[in-house]
Scaffold this active site. Structure first.
Site, PDB file in Angstrom:
ATOM      1  N   GLU A  26       0.795  -1.364   0.055  1.00  0.00           N
ATOM      2  CA  GLU A  26      -0.035   0.042  -0.154  1.00  0.00           C
ATOM      3  C   GLU A  26       0.999   1.267  -0.022  1.00  0.00           C
ATOM      4  O   GLU A  26       0.543   2.359  -0.597  1.00  0.00           O
ATOM      5  CB  GLU A  26      -0.920   0.103   1.232  1.00  0.00           C
ATOM      6  N   ARG A  29       0.175   3.765  -3.223  1.00  0.00           N
ATOM      7  CA  ARG A  29      -0.265   5.043  -2.877  1.00  0.00           C
ATOM      8  C   ARG A  29       0.640   6.206  -2.869  1.00  0.00           C
ATOM      9  O   ARG A  29       0.386   7.177  -3.504  1.00  0.00           O
ATOM     10  CB  ARG A  29      -1.196   4.887  -1.496  1.00  0.00           C
ATOM     11  N   ASP A  34      -4.673  -9.928  -7.838  1.00  0.00           N
ATOM     12  CA  ASP A  34      -5.135  -9.127  -9.232  1.00  0.00           C
ATOM     13  C   ASP A  34      -3.896  -8.367  -9.465  1.00  0.00           C
ATOM     14  O   ASP A  34      -3.582  -8.620 -10.980  1.00  0.00           O
ATOM     15  CB  ASP A  34      -6.257  -8.234  -8.946  1.00  0.00           C
ATOM     16  N   GLU A  56     -13.125  -0.417  -9.793  1.00  0.00           N
ATOM     17  CA  GLU A  56     -12.605  -1.485 -10.657  1.00  0.00           C
ATOM     18  C   GLU A  56     -13.716  -1.556 -11.858  1.00  0.00           C
ATOM     19  O   GLU A  56     -13.319  -1.623 -13.235  1.00  0.00           O
ATOM     20  CB  GLU A  56     -12.200  -2.767 -10.117  1.00  0.00           C
TER      21      GLU A  56
END
Ligand SMILES: *[C@@H]1O[C@H](CO)[C@@H](O)[C@H](O)[C@H]1NC(C)=O
Ligand SMILES: *[C@@H]1O[C@H](CO)[C@@H](O)[C@H](O)[C@H]1NC(C)=O
Length: 532
Positions: A145, A149, A285, A430
């Site tokens: 993350e 980010r 993913d 998404e």
């Protein structure tokens, strides 16, 4: 198993193994300019976007409406939580979730820039220049993350604005974060302590990590190496692929049974897969996403990443994509040892990435598959009374008997084609992201209209004084209750993709940029010849 592999996949497989043995070094085989020249002619975006005056006016009006929505959320964040990771949109309190450095502040930068909000951008830049990455809130940080980010957000802000402060900050953070890659195999810890450098995991044995959280650095780190002329970042990220290929041999009857369909969980000390049936959802993913996107970002030079993508895609088509009883094509969980007919909204990024890949490779058949997946993903939104879809959902494989399902699930399948498992919505991007890709790739205004419809419903159901809240149940919308959560991806992804569906198609064209898994655009035009 061999006879069923197509020749192309076999070549890809050999290429991947060959390089995994270290015979070509970390970079793998870097093709020459003339070998990759053909890909340069494969245009990703449509060339027949609308020129109708009335439609262009309508699109400009819609873009402005989205920008107003974004400004509403940004103002609340600035007033009540400026510099905090998030604002709770219901209580207006600042929330620390991602190191306390200001995840929303950094994640939002490029969207603010793209929307042309100049004052907001310079205020945010000032605040970003004061962040000290040496210290955090004292809690262990999620390495993945922190990368997608913060580092991704800073790189994009630098590329768009040219302000070198952002690059300095990105490098400062990456240099600290490299500690997390200092493990027996070079596969990063899931969590690490910024103050002490100690690694850990979120749950379970400390050396546990998952596919997405070891395989979603490659895009950011490749670009950071290009911008700094320091190969350290790229080598650390690419090494993860080497180790995974080297330490795991696909073998029938084991947890890793199909080439390119990787189990979810692995041990960072051994580099070996542990368990978790392959899928395209949360935990896996962006591993697959980054294989093809790094290849595109490198100007088609990171050949091994493409080889791995092709190997995975072959197996995904064979084992993961599953026809439902409603004739739609779903993304399930499974391998050669059976299937769980369950899916989550994270998987819905895949139609967009697959469409991008098929345009990069000029593969029309794969584009048709991507379109089928888009239709089942969009259906989870369009069938709901709110036009907003659930966190996860199940389906009935075509021809399967439905006796294991609950009565309520059977009746939802009849009504919608799928049933809701977790019915909440957290402003995730998404489905919108994939529709955006189809808009840009086809020039078909119908896709922009879908996004407009979703946006109208997000405003009606999720808008609150503090920004945009989540929904407890997408079947009930606002009256079913709100969730006091507004993650930073609402600013970096959800708003960006909605806005770009109505902005001019030249704004962040897919022929000029690759989007990271957090929606941060990186330029495709920075040349790469194999060295930094
Ligand atoms: C893409 O493939 C089609 C055949 O499927 C071919 O006719 C076309 O020329 C190709 N386009 C490019 C730019 O290579
Ligand atoms: C562009 O062409 C595609 C078909 O190739 C079509 O679906 C789309 O609607 C066209 N766009 C416009 C604006 O006419």
């Amino acid at each position: 198993m061999l006879p069923i592999l197509l020749l192309g996949q076999l070549t890809a497989l050999c290429a991947a193994r060959h390089i995994a043995n270290g015979m070509e070094g970390l970079e793998g085989h870097i093709p020459r300019q003339r070998e990759v020249a053909r890909f340069m002619h494969h245009q990703v975006q449509a060339s027949n976007f609308t020129t109708s005056d009335s439609l262009l006016r309508l699109r400009a009006h819609r873009a402005e409406d989205v920008r107003k929505g974004f400004q509403h959320a940004w103002r609340a964040y600035k007033k009540y939580a400026f510099g905090a990771d998030e604002i709770n949109p219901l209580t207006l309190e600042p929330v620390t979730t991602r190191n306390g450095w200001g995840a929303t502040l950094v994640d939002a930068l490029d969207t603010i820039y793209i929307m042309g909000l100049h004052d907001e951008f310079s205020e945010a830049a000032d605040k970003v220049s004061q962040i000290n990455f040496d210290k955090n809130d004292g809690e262990p940080s999620k390495v993945f993350e922190t990368n997608i980010r913060y580092i991704g957000g800073l790189i994009s802000a630098y590329e768009l604005s040219g302000n070198r402060m952002f690059l300095k900050q990105a490098t400062a953070l990456a240099d600290i974060m490299l500690e997390a890659f200092d493990t027996k195999t070079g596969i990063p810890w899931q969590m690490w302590d910024v103050q002490t450098g100690t690694g850990s995991s979120e749950a379970g044995p400390p050396t546990l990590n998952n596919l997405a959280e070891v395989g979603s650095y490659q895009l950011e780190f490749f670009r950071l190496s290009q911008l700094t002329h320091d190969p350290t970042y790229h080598n650390a990220a690419q090494r993860v692929y080497d180790v995974i290929l080297d330490r795991n041999e696909p073998r029938k009857g084991t947890v890793y049974s199909v080439p390119g369909l990787y189990p979810v969980f692995l041990d960072i000390n051994t580099g070996k897969f542990i368990n978790g049936k392959p899928n395209l959802g949360g935990g896996s993913d962006s591993f697959y996403e980054y294989l093809i996107k790094t290849w595109a970002l490198s100007g088609f030079r990171l050949q091994r990443n493409l080889d791995m993508w092709l190997e995975s895609l072959h197996s995904i088509k064979k084992y993961i994509l599953t026809r439902g009883s409603d004739r739609r094509l779903y993304m399930a969980v499974g391998d050669d040892d059976g299937l769980d007919s369950i899916s989550d909204t994270f998987t819905c990024f895949f139609p967009g990435t697959l469409a991008l890949a098929s345009r990069l490779l000029n593969d029309t058949e794969t584009l048709n598959t991507a379109h089928e997946l888009l239709m089942s993903s969009y259906n989870t939104f369009s069938r709901m009374p709110t036009h907003i879809g659930p966190e996860n959902f199940g389906f009935l494989p075509a021809g399967d008997d439905d006796s294991d399902l609950l009565e309520s699930q059977r009746s939802e399948i009849k009504k919608y084609g799928f049933y809701l498992d977790h019915p909440y919505y957290l402003m995730r991007p998404e489905v919108i992201e994939s529709i955006f890709y189809f808009y840009r790739i086809t020039g078909d205004e119908r896709y922009a209209d879908w996004i407009w419809e979703i946006w109208q419903n997000i405003k009606a159901n999720c808008a609150v004084d503090g920004g945009f809240a989540g929904l407890r149940d997408v079947r009930l919308g606002r009256r079913g209750g709100l969730v006091g959560k507004q993650e930073s991806f609402v600013f970096s992804e959800t708003f960006k993709y909605i806005y770009l569906a109505f902005a001019s198609p030249d704004v962040i064209s897919l022929d000029d940029y690759v989007f990271s898994t957090e929606g941060h655009p990186f330029k495709r035009s920075i040349p790469f010849n194999g060295t930094f």
